[in-house]
Design an enzyme around this catalytic site. Structure first.
Site, PDB file in Angstrom:
ATOM      1  N   LYS A  17       0.825  -1.219   0.000  1.00 19.16           N
ATOM      2  CA  LYS A  17       0.000   0.000   0.000  1.00 19.16           C
ATOM      3  C   LYS A  17       0.855   1.264   0.000  1.00 19.16           C
ATOM      4  O   LYS A  17       0.632   2.175  -0.792  1.00 19.16           O
ATOM      5  CB  LYS A  17      -0.942   0.008   1.221  1.00 19.16           C
ATOM      6  CG  LYS A  17      -1.860  -1.207   1.306  1.00 19.16           C
ATOM      7  CD  LYS A  17      -2.754  -1.165   2.524  1.00 19.16           C
ATOM      8  CE  LYS A  17      -2.031  -1.235   3.843  1.00 19.16           C
ATOM      9  NZ  LYS A  17      -1.326  -2.505   4.103  1.00 19.16           N
ATOM     10  N   ARG A  92      -9.163   1.140   9.383  1.00 19.62           N
ATOM     11  CA  ARG A  92      -8.709  -0.206   9.737  1.00 19.62           C
ATOM     12  C   ARG A  92      -9.778  -0.981  10.476  1.00 19.62           C
ATOM     13  O   ARG A  92      -9.543  -2.120  10.865  1.00 19.62           O
ATOM     14  CB  ARG A  92      -7.464  -0.103  10.601  1.00 19.62           C
ATOM     15  CG  ARG A  92      -6.173  -0.460   9.843  1.00 19.62           C
ATOM     16  CD  ARG A  92      -5.031  -0.288  10.800  1.00 19.62           C
ATOM     17  NE  ARG A  92      -3.849  -1.017  10.510  1.00 19.62           N
ATOM     18  CZ  ARG A  92      -2.801  -0.546   9.847  1.00 19.62           C
ATOM     19  NH1 ARG A  92      -2.836   0.643   9.298  1.00 19.62           N
ATOM     20  NH2 ARG A  92      -1.710  -1.278   9.720  1.00 19.62           N
ATOM     21  N   ARG A 130      11.560  -5.630   4.850  1.00 17.74           N
ATOM     22  CA  ARG A 130      11.332  -4.195   4.586  1.00 17.74           C
ATOM     23  C   ARG A 130      12.367  -3.341   5.332  1.00 17.74           C
ATOM     24  O   ARG A 130      12.704  -3.606   6.475  1.00 17.74           O
ATOM     25  CB  ARG A 130       9.924  -3.805   5.068  1.00 17.74           C
ATOM     26  CG  ARG A 130       9.683  -2.290   5.037  1.00 17.74           C
ATOM     27  CD  ARG A 130       8.210  -1.951   5.049  1.00 17.74           C
ATOM     28  NE  ARG A 130       7.478  -2.504   6.177  1.00 17.74           N
ATOM     29  CZ  ARG A 130       6.144  -2.540   6.233  1.00 17.74           C
ATOM     30  NH1 ARG A 130       5.417  -2.036   5.251  1.00 17.74           N
ATOM     31  NH2 ARG A 130       5.535  -3.063   7.282  1.00 17.74           N
ATOM     32  N   ARG A 163      11.816  -1.402  10.957  1.00 19.62           N
ATOM     33  CA  ARG A 163      10.825  -0.980  11.959  1.00 19.62           C
ATOM     34  C   ARG A 163      10.755  -2.004  13.090  1.00 19.62           C
ATOM     35  O   ARG A 163      10.811  -3.200  12.839  1.00 19.62           O
ATOM     36  CB  ARG A 163       9.439  -0.876  11.298  1.00 19.62           C
ATOM     37  CG  ARG A 163       9.247   0.386  10.486  1.00 19.62           C
ATOM     38  CD  ARG A 163       8.031   0.323   9.580  1.00 19.62           C
ATOM     39  NE  ARG A 163       6.821  -0.176  10.219  1.00 19.62           N
ATOM     40  CZ  ARG A 163       5.626  -0.258   9.601  1.00 19.62           C
ATOM     41  NH1 ARG A 163       5.508   0.133   8.342  1.00 19.62           N
ATOM     42  NH2 ARG A 163       4.584  -0.718  10.233  1.00 19.62           N
ATOM     43  N   ARG A 174      -0.062  -8.670  13.888  1.00 16.26           N
ATOM     44  CA  ARG A 174      -0.614  -7.652  12.968  1.00 16.26           C
ATOM     45  C   ARG A 174      -1.505  -8.317  11.919  1.00 16.26           C
ATOM     46  O   ARG A 174      -2.530  -7.753  11.528  1.00 16.26           O
ATOM     47  CB  ARG A 174       0.535  -6.865  12.318  1.00 16.26           C
ATOM     48  CG  ARG A 174       1.165  -5.901  13.322  1.00 16.26           C
ATOM     49  CD  ARG A 174       2.505  -5.404  12.840  1.00 16.26           C
ATOM     50  NE  ARG A 174       2.402  -4.597  11.636  1.00 16.26           N
ATOM     51  CZ  ARG A 174       3.419  -4.362  10.820  1.00 16.26           C
ATOM     52  NH1 ARG A 174       4.605  -4.876  11.080  1.00 16.26           N
ATOM     53  NH2 ARG A 174       3.250  -3.603   9.771  1.00 16.26           N
TER      54      ARG A 174
END
Ligand code: ADP
Ligand code: AMP
Ligand code: ZN
Length: 222
Positions: A17, A92, A130, A163, A174
Protein backbone atom coordinates in the site's frame (compact mmCIF):
# COMPACT_ATOMS: atom_id res chain seq x y z
CA UNK A 1 -20.93 20.28 -4.40
CA UNK A 2 -17.22 20.65 -3.96
CA UNK A 3 -16.09 17.27 -5.34
CA UNK A 4 -12.91 15.69 -4.00
CA UNK A 5 -11.24 12.38 -4.84
CA UNK A 6 -10.59 9.86 -2.07
CA UNK A 7 -8.95 6.52 -2.71
CA UNK A 8 -8.58 3.97 0.10
CA UNK A 9 -5.87 1.32 -0.33
CA UNK A 10 -6.76 -1.93 1.42
CA UNK A 11 -4.60 -5.02 1.96
CA UNK A 12 -2.73 -6.99 4.63
CA UNK A 13 0.33 -5.36 6.18
CA UNK A 14 3.09 -5.73 3.57
CA UNK A 15 0.73 -5.83 0.57
CA UNK A 16 2.45 -2.79 -0.93
CA UNK A 17 0.00 0.00 0.00
CA UNK A 18 2.66 2.50 1.01
CA UNK A 19 4.90 1.70 -1.95
CA UNK A 20 2.01 2.20 -4.37
CA UNK A 21 0.60 5.29 -2.61
CA UNK A 22 3.98 7.04 -2.77
CA UNK A 23 4.15 6.44 -6.54
CA UNK A 24 0.52 7.47 -7.06
CA UNK A 25 0.68 10.74 -5.20
CA UNK A 26 2.88 12.42 -7.79
CA UNK A 27 0.97 11.02 -10.73
CA UNK A 28 -2.44 11.95 -9.32
CA UNK A 29 -1.50 15.17 -7.56
CA UNK A 30 -3.08 13.89 -4.35
CA UNK A 31 -1.25 13.48 -1.01
CA UNK A 32 -0.66 10.06 0.52
CA UNK A 33 -2.13 9.99 4.01
CA UNK A 34 -0.62 7.07 5.92
CA UNK A 35 -1.71 6.87 9.55
CA UNK A 36 1.26 4.59 10.30
CA UNK A 37 3.67 7.19 8.85
CA UNK A 38 2.04 9.96 10.89
CA UNK A 39 2.35 7.92 14.10
CA UNK A 40 6.02 7.16 13.32
CA UNK A 41 6.71 10.83 12.56
CA UNK A 42 5.20 11.76 15.92
CA UNK A 43 7.24 9.12 17.68
CA UNK A 44 10.44 10.38 16.07
CA UNK A 45 9.60 13.83 17.44
CA UNK A 46 8.62 12.36 20.82
CA UNK A 47 5.20 14.00 20.86
CA UNK A 48 2.51 12.81 23.28
CA UNK A 49 0.62 11.27 20.34
CA UNK A 50 3.76 9.42 19.20
CA UNK A 51 4.44 7.96 22.65
CA UNK A 52 0.82 6.88 23.05
CA UNK A 53 0.82 5.27 19.59
CA UNK A 54 4.07 3.42 20.32
CA UNK A 55 2.50 1.42 23.16
CA UNK A 56 0.00 -0.04 20.67
CA UNK A 57 2.29 -0.29 17.63
CA UNK A 58 4.91 -2.30 19.54
CA UNK A 59 2.30 -5.02 20.14
CA UNK A 60 0.80 -4.79 16.66
CA UNK A 61 -2.50 -3.54 18.13
CA UNK A 62 -4.62 -0.72 16.74
CA UNK A 63 -4.20 2.75 18.22
CA UNK A 64 -7.60 3.78 19.75
CA UNK A 65 -10.16 4.99 17.23
CA UNK A 66 -10.84 8.31 18.94
CA UNK A 67 -7.20 9.38 18.61
CA UNK A 68 -6.75 8.00 15.09
CA UNK A 69 -9.97 9.47 13.70
CA UNK A 70 -9.25 12.92 15.10
CA UNK A 71 -5.77 12.81 13.59
CA UNK A 72 -7.13 11.95 10.12
CA UNK A 73 -9.77 14.65 10.39
CA UNK A 74 -7.04 17.22 11.10
CA UNK A 75 -4.90 15.90 8.25
CA UNK A 76 -7.74 16.05 5.72
CA UNK A 77 -8.29 19.69 6.72
CA UNK A 78 -4.82 20.70 5.53
CA UNK A 79 -4.40 22.65 2.28
CA UNK A 80 -2.74 19.89 0.27
CA UNK A 81 -5.84 17.69 0.73
CA UNK A 82 -8.13 20.27 -0.88
CA UNK A 83 -8.56 17.99 -3.91
CA UNK A 84 -8.76 14.74 -1.92
CA UNK A 85 -6.25 12.11 -0.78
CA UNK A 86 -4.89 8.58 -1.10
CA UNK A 87 -5.52 6.87 2.23
CA UNK A 88 -3.11 4.12 3.21
CA UNK A 89 -3.65 2.27 6.51
CA UNK A 90 -6.91 4.05 7.32
CA UNK A 91 -9.65 2.98 7.89
CA UNK A 92 -8.71 -0.21 9.74
CA UNK A 93 -12.08 -1.15 11.25
CA UNK A 94 -15.78 -0.43 10.68
CA UNK A 95 -15.90 2.44 13.17
CA UNK A 96 -13.12 4.22 11.29
CA UNK A 97 -14.86 3.45 7.97
CA UNK A 98 -18.05 5.09 9.25
CA UNK A 99 -16.07 8.10 10.39
CA UNK A 100 -14.40 8.39 6.97
CA UNK A 101 -17.79 8.23 5.25
CA UNK A 102 -18.89 11.17 7.39
CA UNK A 103 -15.70 13.14 6.73
CA UNK A 104 -16.02 12.71 2.97
CA UNK A 105 -19.82 12.94 2.60
CA UNK A 106 -19.82 16.63 1.66
CA UNK A 107 -17.25 15.97 -1.08
CA UNK A 108 -18.91 13.11 -2.95
CA UNK A 109 -17.66 10.27 -0.70
CA UNK A 110 -14.98 7.69 -1.47
CA UNK A 111 -14.18 7.17 -5.16
CA UNK A 112 -12.65 3.68 -5.14
CA UNK A 113 -11.16 1.11 -2.74
CA UNK A 114 -8.46 -0.99 -4.41
CA UNK A 115 -7.72 -4.20 -2.48
CA UNK A 116 -4.12 -5.33 -3.05
CA UNK A 117 -4.06 -9.09 -2.57
CA UNK A 118 -1.08 -11.24 -1.47
CA UNK A 119 -0.81 -14.39 0.70
CA UNK A 120 0.20 -14.34 4.37
CA UNK A 121 3.49 -16.08 3.52
CA UNK A 122 4.30 -13.36 1.01
CA UNK A 123 3.29 -10.69 3.58
CA UNK A 124 5.73 -12.22 6.08
CA UNK A 125 8.57 -12.21 3.51
CA UNK A 126 7.86 -8.64 2.50
CA UNK A 127 7.55 -7.25 6.01
CA UNK A 128 10.58 -8.96 7.49
CA UNK A 129 12.72 -7.74 4.56
CA UNK A 130 11.33 -4.19 4.59
CA UNK A 131 13.73 -1.34 5.30
CA UNK A 132 12.72 2.31 5.71
CA UNK A 133 14.72 5.52 5.32
CA UNK A 134 15.11 7.33 8.63
CA UNK A 135 15.18 10.68 6.83
CA UNK A 136 12.40 10.55 4.22
CA UNK A 137 10.42 7.36 4.93
CA UNK A 138 11.14 5.79 1.51
CA UNK A 139 10.45 2.05 1.59
CA UNK A 140 12.83 -0.67 0.31
CA UNK A 141 13.10 -4.45 0.49
CA UNK A 142 16.44 -6.17 0.99
CA UNK A 143 15.63 -8.65 -1.80
CA UNK A 144 12.62 -7.41 -3.84
CA UNK A 145 13.37 -3.68 -3.97
CA UNK A 146 16.92 -3.03 -2.74
CA UNK A 147 18.55 0.39 -2.61
CA UNK A 148 21.55 0.92 -4.89
CA UNK A 149 23.93 1.18 -1.93
CA UNK A 150 23.24 -1.25 0.91
CA UNK A 151 21.77 0.40 4.00
CA UNK A 152 21.45 3.85 2.35
CA UNK A 153 18.46 5.61 0.77
CA UNK A 154 18.67 6.27 -3.00
CA UNK A 155 16.95 9.63 -2.60
CA UNK A 156 18.96 11.26 0.18
CA UNK A 157 21.58 8.79 1.44
CA UNK A 158 19.65 8.47 4.74
CA UNK A 159 20.16 5.41 6.94
CA UNK A 160 17.82 2.49 6.27
CA UNK A 161 16.39 0.79 9.37
CA UNK A 162 14.04 -2.05 10.20
CA UNK A 163 10.83 -0.98 11.96
CA UNK A 164 10.49 -2.43 15.48
CA UNK A 165 7.08 -3.86 14.57
CA UNK A 166 8.47 -5.60 11.46
CA UNK A 167 10.03 -8.40 13.55
CA UNK A 168 8.32 -11.80 12.95
CA UNK A 169 6.81 -11.97 16.50
CA UNK A 170 4.84 -8.76 15.98
CA UNK A 171 3.97 -9.45 12.35
CA UNK A 172 1.84 -12.49 13.21
CA UNK A 173 -0.29 -10.40 15.57
CA UNK A 174 -0.61 -7.65 12.97
CA UNK A 175 -1.96 -10.23 10.50
CA UNK A 176 -4.38 -11.50 13.18
CA UNK A 177 -5.57 -7.93 13.88
CA UNK A 178 -5.99 -7.37 10.13
CA UNK A 179 -8.26 -10.43 9.69
CA UNK A 180 -10.24 -9.68 12.83
CA UNK A 181 -10.78 -5.93 12.49
CA UNK A 182 -9.83 -4.75 9.00
CA UNK A 183 -10.95 -7.55 6.67
CA UNK A 184 -14.68 -6.83 7.38
CA UNK A 185 -14.09 -3.65 5.37
CA UNK A 186 -13.80 -5.80 2.25
CA UNK A 187 -17.48 -6.73 2.55
CA UNK A 188 -18.41 -3.21 3.55
CA UNK A 189 -16.87 -1.58 0.47
CA UNK A 190 -17.99 -4.41 -1.81
CA UNK A 191 -21.57 -3.70 -0.70
CA UNK A 192 -21.01 -0.04 -1.53
CA UNK A 193 -19.72 -1.04 -5.00
CA UNK A 194 -16.36 0.56 -4.33
CA UNK A 195 -14.09 -2.48 -4.13
CA UNK A 196 -11.59 -3.27 -6.92
CA UNK A 197 -9.28 -6.29 -6.48
CA UNK A 198 -5.68 -6.28 -7.68
CA UNK A 199 -3.16 -9.13 -7.80
CA UNK A 200 -0.47 -7.74 -5.50
CA UNK A 201 1.99 -10.58 -6.18
CA UNK A 202 3.03 -8.91 -9.43
CA UNK A 203 6.02 -6.59 -9.60
CA UNK A 204 5.77 -3.03 -8.25
CA UNK A 205 5.49 -1.49 -11.74
CA UNK A 206 2.78 -3.89 -12.92
CA UNK A 207 0.69 -3.27 -9.77
CA UNK A 208 1.16 0.47 -10.28
CA UNK A 209 -0.02 0.28 -13.92
CA UNK A 210 -3.14 -1.70 -12.96
CA UNK A 211 -3.91 0.66 -10.11
CA UNK A 212 -3.53 3.71 -12.33
CA UNK A 213 -5.91 2.36 -14.94
CA UNK A 214 -8.51 1.45 -12.27
CA UNK A 215 -8.31 4.86 -10.66
CA UNK A 216 -8.52 6.76 -13.93
CA UNK A 217 -11.44 4.60 -15.02
CA UNK A 218 -13.29 5.28 -11.76
CA UNK A 219 -12.77 9.02 -12.15
CA UNK A 220 -14.02 8.97 -15.76
CA UNK A 221 -17.10 7.01 -14.73
CA UNK A 222 -18.24 9.85 -12.48
P1 ADP B 1 2.26 -1.86 3.23
O1 ADP B 1 2.27 -0.35 3.17
O2 ADP B 1 1.05 -2.46 2.59
O3 ADP B 1 2.50 -2.40 4.62
P2 ADP B 1 4.81 -1.64 1.79
O4 ADP B 1 4.48 -0.77 0.64
O5 ADP B 1 5.59 -1.03 2.90
O6 ADP B 1 3.48 -2.38 2.36
O7 ADP B 1 5.60 -2.90 1.20
C1 ADP B 1 6.04 -3.97 2.06
C2 ADP B 1 7.40 -4.48 1.59
O8 ADP B 1 7.24 -5.17 0.34
C3 ADP B 1 8.43 -3.39 1.32
O9 ADP B 1 9.67 -3.88 1.71
C4 ADP B 1 8.36 -3.15 -0.19
O10 ADP B 1 9.61 -2.73 -0.72
C5 ADP B 1 8.00 -4.55 -0.70
N1 ADP B 1 7.10 -4.53 -1.87
C6 ADP B 1 6.08 -3.66 -2.13
N2 ADP B 1 5.45 -3.98 -3.29
C7 ADP B 1 6.08 -5.09 -3.77
C8 ADP B 1 5.89 -5.91 -4.93
N3 ADP B 1 4.91 -5.66 -5.82
N4 ADP B 1 6.72 -6.97 -5.09
C9 ADP B 1 7.71 -7.23 -4.17
N5 ADP B 1 7.93 -6.50 -3.07
C10 ADP B 1 7.13 -5.44 -2.86
P1 AMP C 1 1.34 0.62 9.20
O1 AMP C 1 2.40 1.64 9.00
O2 AMP C 1 0.11 0.89 8.38
O3 AMP C 1 1.85 -0.79 9.06
O4 AMP C 1 0.86 0.79 10.71
C1 AMP C 1 1.76 0.54 11.81
C2 AMP C 1 0.96 0.53 13.11
O5 AMP C 1 0.39 1.83 13.35
C3 AMP C 1 -0.22 -0.44 13.19
O6 AMP C 1 0.18 -1.76 13.52
C4 AMP C 1 -1.06 0.22 14.29
O7 AMP C 1 -0.51 -0.03 15.57
C5 AMP C 1 -0.88 1.71 13.98
N1 AMP C 1 -1.92 2.20 13.04
C6 AMP C 1 -1.73 2.62 11.76
N2 AMP C 1 -2.90 2.99 11.21
C7 AMP C 1 -3.86 2.79 12.14
C8 AMP C 1 -5.27 2.96 12.18
N3 AMP C 1 -5.95 3.40 11.11
N4 AMP C 1 -5.93 2.64 13.31
C9 AMP C 1 -5.26 2.20 14.40
N5 AMP C 1 -3.94 1.99 14.43
C10 AMP C 1 -3.23 2.28 13.33
ZN1 ZN D 1 15.46 8.80 2.17
Amino acid sequence: MNKRTFFVLLGVPGAGKGTQAKLLQERLGLPQISTGDIFRYNLKNLTELGLLAKSFMDKGELVPDEVTIRMVEDRLGQDDAAGGAILDGFPRNLIQADALDEMTADYGGISLVPLIQISDDEAMRRITGRRVCRTCGAVYHIEFNPSAKEGRCDLDGGELYQRDDDKPETVSNRLYVYYKHTSPLIGYYFAHRLLAEIDGTQGIERVQAELMSLLVESENAE
